[in-house]
Design a protein around this motif. Sequence first.
Motif, PDB file in Angstrom:
ATOM      1  N   LEU A 205       0.709  -1.049  -0.129  1.00 35.88           N
ATOM      2  CA  LEU A 205       0.097  -0.154  -0.267  1.00 35.88           C
ATOM      3  C   LEU A 205       0.655   1.314  -0.232  1.00 35.88           C
ATOM      4  O   LEU A 205       0.239   2.482   0.052  1.00 35.88           O
ATOM      5  CB  LEU A 205      -1.177  -0.017   1.070  1.00 35.88           C
ATOM      6  N   ALA A 206       1.811   0.923   0.452  1.00 33.98           N
ATOM      7  CA  ALA A 206       2.814   2.087   0.122  1.00 33.98           C
ATOM      8  C   ALA A 206       3.712   2.880  -1.517  1.00 33.98           C
ATOM      9  O   ALA A 206       4.133   1.810  -2.237  1.00 33.98           O
ATOM     10  CB  ALA A 206       4.482   2.112   1.033  1.00 33.98           C
ATOM     11  N   VAL A 207       2.870   4.364  -1.781  1.00 31.13           N
ATOM     12  CA  VAL A 207       3.666   4.078  -2.773  1.00 31.13           C
ATOM     13  C   VAL A 207       4.971   5.129  -2.838  1.00 31.13           C
ATOM     14  O   VAL A 207       4.452   6.478  -1.867  1.00 31.13           O
ATOM     15  CB  VAL A 207       2.430   5.544  -3.963  1.00 31.13           C
ATOM     16  N   ASP A 208       5.309   5.959  -4.194  1.00 29.03           N
ATOM     17  CA  ASP A 208       6.034   7.050  -3.993  1.00 29.03           C
ATOM     18  C   ASP A 208       5.714   8.094  -4.512  1.00 29.03           C
ATOM     19  O   ASP A 208       5.226   7.715  -5.435  1.00 29.03           O
ATOM     20  CB  ASP A 208       7.801   6.439  -4.800  1.00 29.03           C
ATOM     21  N   ARG A 209       5.447   8.785  -3.473  1.00 33.39           N
ATOM     22  CA  ARG A 209       5.113  10.411  -3.760  1.00 33.39           C
ATOM     23  C   ARG A 209       6.205  11.880  -3.648  1.00 33.39           C
ATOM     24  O   ARG A 209       5.737  12.546  -4.210  1.00 33.39           O
ATOM     25  CB  ARG A 209       4.289  10.912  -2.721  1.00 33.39           C
ATOM     26  N   GLY A 210       7.255  11.290  -4.855  1.00 30.60           N
ATOM     27  CA  GLY A 210       8.396  12.201  -5.099  1.00 30.60           C
ATOM     28  C   GLY A 210       8.263  12.483  -5.868  1.00 30.60           C
ATOM     29  O   GLY A 210       8.417  13.808  -5.823  1.00 30.60           O
ATOM     30  N   ALA A 211       7.474  12.566  -7.117  1.00 30.14           N
ATOM     31  CA  ALA A 211       6.412  13.554  -7.402  1.00 30.14           C
ATOM     32  C   ALA A 211       6.529  15.086  -7.258  1.00 30.14           C
ATOM     33  O   ALA A 211       6.763  15.579  -7.889  1.00 30.14           O
ATOM     34  CB  ALA A 211       5.870  13.232  -9.207  1.00 30.14           C
ATOM     35  N   LEU A 212       5.777  14.642  -5.989  1.00 35.74           N
ATOM     36  CA  LEU A 212       5.235  15.762  -4.910  1.00 35.74           C
ATOM     37  C   LEU A 212       6.485  17.030  -4.716  1.00 35.74           C
ATOM     38  O   LEU A 212       6.085  18.374  -4.850  1.00 35.74           O
ATOM     39  CB  LEU A 212       3.828  15.560  -4.818  1.00 35.74           C
ATOM     40  N   ASP A 213       7.165  16.136  -3.982  1.00 30.40           N
ATOM     41  CA  ASP A 213       8.043  16.944  -3.900  1.00 30.40           C
ATOM     42  C   ASP A 213       9.115  17.645  -5.082  1.00 30.40           C
ATOM     43  O   ASP A 213       9.366  18.638  -4.811  1.00 30.40           O
ATOM     44  CB  ASP A 213       9.082  15.997  -3.111  1.00 30.40           C
ATOM     45  N   ARG A 214       9.164  17.258  -6.011  1.00 32.60           N
ATOM     46  CA  ARG A 214      10.474  17.723  -7.070  1.00 32.60           C
ATOM     47  C   ARG A 214       9.380  18.582  -8.462  1.00 32.60           C
ATOM     48  O   ARG A 214       9.847  19.846  -8.403  1.00 32.60           O
ATOM     49  CB  ARG A 214       9.971  16.667  -8.018  1.00 32.60           C
ATOM     50  N   VAL A 215       8.196  19.094  -7.787  1.00 32.28           N
ATOM     51  CA  VAL A 215       7.097  19.706  -7.905  1.00 32.28           C
ATOM     52  C   VAL A 215       7.348  21.072  -7.263  1.00 32.28           C
ATOM     53  O   VAL A 215       7.553  21.752  -7.435  1.00 32.28           O
ATOM     54  CB  VAL A 215       5.244  19.268  -7.855  1.00 32.28           C
ATOM     55  N   ILE A 216       7.241  20.702  -5.488  1.00 28.09           N
ATOM     56  CA  ILE A 216       7.661  21.229  -5.008  1.00 28.09           C
ATOM     57  C   ILE A 216       8.772  22.228  -4.921  1.00 28.09           C
ATOM     58  O   ILE A 216       8.896  23.662  -5.141  1.00 28.09           O
ATOM     59  CB  ILE A 216       7.310  21.032  -3.442  1.00 28.09           C
ATOM     60  N   GLN A 217      10.111  21.410  -5.614  1.00 24.84           N
ATOM     61  CA  GLN A 217      10.895  22.150  -4.876  1.00 24.84           C
ATOM     62  C   GLN A 217      11.432  23.426  -7.026  1.00 24.84           C
ATOM     63  O   GLN A 217      12.295  23.433  -7.335  1.00 24.84           O
ATOM     64  CB  GLN A 217      12.520  20.711  -5.894  1.00 24.84           C
ATOM     65  N   ALA A 218      10.452  22.605  -8.167  1.00 23.08           N
ATOM     66  CA  ALA A 218      10.727  23.605  -9.396  1.00 23.08           C
ATOM     67  C   ALA A 218       9.953  24.848  -8.460  1.00 23.08           C
ATOM     68  O   ALA A 218       9.639  25.766  -9.332  1.00 23.08           O
ATOM     69  CB  ALA A 218       9.817  22.569 -10.125  1.00 23.08           C
ATOM     70  N   GLY A 219      10.056  25.086  -7.240  1.00 25.07           N
ATOM     71  CA  GLY A 219       9.306  26.772  -7.652  1.00 25.07           C
ATOM     72  C   GLY A 219       8.245  26.683  -6.036  1.00 25.07           C
ATOM     73  O   GLY A 219       8.108  28.220  -5.420  1.00 25.07           O
TER      74      GLY A 219
END
Lengths: 242, 260
Positions: free
Chosen positions: B115-129
């Motif tokens: 049930l554990a997913v990698d939500r790193g994509a959201l972190d990278r959106v934050i890093q972009a601005g």
Amino acid sequence: MIEYWRSTIGKKQVVAITGAILVGYLILHMLGNLNSAFGPGADEARVDWYAHWLRDFGEPLLPHGFVVWVVRVVLLGAIITHITGIVQLVKRNREARPANFPARRIGRSVESIAMLGTGTLLIAFIVFHILQFTTLSIHVTPVEPEEVYANLYYAFQEWYFLAIYLAALILIGMHLRHGVWSMFQTLGLDNPNRNAKLRHGSTALVVVLVAGFAAVPVLFFTDVLDPPKTTAVITALSGVPV
Amino acid sequence: MKFTLEIWRQFDGSDENDKGRFETFQVEDIDPDASLLEVLDQLNERLSREKQRNIAFDSDCREGICGACSLVIDGTPHGPQQVTSCQTYMRDFIDGQTITIEPYRANTFPVIRDLAVDRGALDRVIQAGGYISTTTGPQPDPNAMPVSPEVQEQAMDAAICIGCGACVAACPNGAAMLFTGAKVTHLNVLPQGQPERQDRVIGMVEQMDAEGFGGCTNYGECSRVCPQEISIDVIGMLNREYRKAKLTKKSKPDKAMTTQ
């Protein structure tokens, strides 16, 4: 500009603007159609006069039929851009979710789910509509060039044409009920203080549009409007099939 | 209370041959006031005793503010109550019912395990601005930067986003517009966010697209599952900010701000 088109938001905004152009045309088209409701007239049906007026518009400054052709080119461009944008966006959207796990419907509207379906059916309808009343290629009922009122009258004496047009209006209503409000949201023209007004205003616009379009075929079918007076068409009707 | 749990099991999400499947577990003697995560804890203890592999799932604060828990319960991200998964209690379900528990379903959130997913994509959106570049220094005079209550409220209504990603999981298009919209709204309405206002929205939208998130079709499902009840008004704001930035921005991103 290319970057703008490549981004999901930019592309959706182009889809919204082209959609707005098409809705703007629909409003004018609906108002123009209502000229039929003035009946066959003593001399010339008002809708026939209107059709001539559209083609004579701007003469002698502009060539005959110029405005009509400009509108046609703009509409064709808008429709092609609208569809291209949507096809690319839909492809992207489908790639963003695993295909075997569709998102459960929690509260999204039927209209929003059906957008792709209503849009596709509307393209088919537009092709049919142009074949019937612009190129006059469908000879089920008598059609004659330059005889707009008569063509409409004979077409809408048939229940199946009435049914096709009313069905198309339901599709337009559904497509626009989601689409018109969506346009404000997509372009960021919304504002928390006026969102409710935008939603209700969009629905009201769609209701007026559909009612205005539906009025003409219904008036013809229920014989509220008199038959055309043009002799040419009457002989065509009584004689050999055109 | 007793329940039948249909739980998604997938040992290694990065393994192409491991497609994952549902496994059925029976749980009994459940306290109605236990949370769903506590039921999973109890189940894991039992699995440990039986020498079986535990069910992997994310959780941290368990009081609904960290955004770590990420279950799709009976098809709805975070379950039926529009709260975080950890705030879903067994009293919300009918005794004896079958509860389906899945990970978030989005190609941008690959499954790590179960049930554990990698939500790193959201972190990278934050890093972009999704930040402001202020240099440190003496505390400024509070009156030097007036913020009206309306603006403050708008910023806080957006800043309340805990970044759980339920909006992405609920979206039929797998779009992260509510998340990105909330972050952009939060920073772009406040004075501290003004210097990077345009770079922020362009950077975050480009990153959002690069990650493979879908686009918004105004279904509004994101807002219906958001445990913080963030309105899709933030998406309108995101669209507006992006349009304005693209229409008025002339030069390349100004790096002077970040290299001071």
